[in-house]
Design a protein around this motif. Structure first.
Motif, short mmCIF file in Angstrom:
data_model
loop_
_atom_site.label_atom_id
_atom_site.label_comp_id
_atom_site.label_asym_id
_atom_site.label_seq_id
_atom_site.Cartn_x
_atom_site.Cartn_y
_atom_site.Cartn_z
N ASN A 63 -5.19 -36.83 -2.36
CA ASN A 63 -6.34 -37.50 -2.83
C ASN A 63 -7.52 -36.08 -2.84
OD1 ASN A 63 -8.10 -37.60 -0.61
ND2 ASN A 63 -6.82 -39.31 0.40
N PRO A 64 -8.74 -36.48 -3.49
CA PRO A 64 -9.93 -35.38 -3.79
C PRO A 64 -10.28 -35.13 -2.42
CG PRO A 64 -9.86 -36.90 -5.71
CD PRO A 64 -8.78 -37.48 -4.61
N THR A 65 -10.55 -35.98 -1.57
CA THR A 65 -11.28 -35.68 0.02
C THR A 65 -10.33 -34.74 0.57
OG1 THR A 65 -11.98 -38.03 -0.05
CG2 THR A 65 -11.97 -36.56 2.25
N TYR A 70 -8.30 -27.17 0.22
CA TYR A 70 -7.50 -26.34 -0.39
C TYR A 70 -8.05 -25.42 -1.76
CZ TYR A 70 -3.80 -28.27 2.18
OH TYR A 70 -2.85 -28.57 3.35
N TYR A 71 -9.18 -25.82 -2.10
CA TYR A 71 -9.86 -25.31 -3.15
C TYR A 71 -9.60 -23.66 -3.20
CZ TYR A 71 -12.49 -29.27 -4.36
OH TYR A 71 -13.19 -30.66 -4.68
N GLU A 72 -10.02 -22.86 -2.21
CA GLU A 72 -10.11 -21.43 -2.35
C GLU A 72 -8.68 -20.99 -2.20
OE1 GLU A 72 -12.55 -19.46 -2.91
OE2 GLU A 72 -13.78 -21.18 -3.29
N TYR A 73 -7.84 -21.55 -1.72
CA TYR A 73 -6.38 -21.48 -1.48
C TYR A 73 -5.56 -21.41 -2.87
CZ TYR A 73 -1.29 -21.61 -0.19
OH TYR A 73 0.02 -21.34 -0.07
N ASN A 90 -10.16 -35.25 -9.95
CA ASN A 90 -11.33 -34.60 -9.21
C ASN A 90 -12.00 -33.82 -10.28
OD1 ASN A 90 -12.79 -33.41 -7.55
ND2 ASN A 90 -11.39 -32.74 -5.87
N PRO A 91 -12.86 -34.37 -10.87
CA PRO A 91 -13.75 -33.76 -11.92
C PRO A 91 -14.64 -32.44 -11.36
CG PRO A 91 -14.15 -35.86 -12.24
CD PRO A 91 -13.40 -35.89 -10.85
N ALA A 92 -15.07 -32.51 -9.93
CA ALA A 92 -15.55 -31.22 -9.29
C ALA A 92 -14.73 -30.13 -9.35
CB ALA A 92 -16.25 -31.94 -7.96
N PHE A 93 -13.70 -30.53 -8.87
CA PHE A 93 -12.59 -29.35 -8.84
C PHE A 93 -12.01 -28.89 -10.07
CE2 PHE A 93 -8.25 -28.01 -6.59
CZ PHE A 93 -8.36 -26.97 -6.62
N TYR A 94 -12.07 -29.92 -11.12
CA TYR A 94 -11.67 -29.29 -12.55
C TYR A 94 -12.41 -28.03 -13.20
CZ TYR A 94 -9.84 -34.16 -13.20
OH TYR A 94 -8.95 -35.42 -13.14
N ALA A 95 -13.81 -28.33 -12.78
CA ALA A 95 -15.03 -27.34 -13.11
C ALA A 95 -14.83 -26.15 -12.35
CB ALA A 95 -16.57 -28.10 -12.87
#
Length: 118
Positions: A63-65, A70-73, A90-95
């Motif tokens: 899930n997005p939380t 893992y974003y930077e990974y 997860n729209p924030a991660f899409y961007a």
């Protein structure tokens, strides 16, 4: 093409488990990261943030939380694309991914495989 299944499970009822098995059956090289180490059909599920080279696709099963850790990974793996399976949107991660030139796909890995669109 190497695929990383992120959020992998050794529970055969989970979609991430089914993705591991079906990706391998379709001749894709598969690596996996999950909350606990295990082996599924000869695929070792690793823990943490292991160094992995040559990842073409990351398919998410968390899930997005939980994704935030893992974003930077994921960005550091330089995949061509990230697949957001149902429940992982997860729209924030899409961007963030798009700003790094990484293609995002909101789809189901199992459906993509079944319809020969993977």
């Amino acid at each position: 093409m190497k695929t990383l299944v992120l959020g992998a499970s050794n529970n055969s009822d989970r979609y991430s488990y089914q993705a591991l098995v079906r990706l391998q059956k379709h001749q894709h090289e598969v690596v996996a990261i999950g909350r606990k180490a295990a082996v599924v059909e000869g695929i070792h599920i690793q823990e943490g943030l292991p160094e992995i080279e040559g990842v073409d696709t990351v398919t998410l099963y968390m899930n997005p939380t939980h994704q935030q850790a893992y974003y930077e990974y994921i960005i550091g793996l330089h995949p061509r694309r990230v697949i957001f399976n149902p429940g992982t949107e997860n729209p924030a991660f899409y961007a963030l991914l798009t700003s790094h030139g990484i293609h995002i796909e909101v789809a189901c890995t199992l459906v993509l495989l079944a319809t020969h669109q993977y």
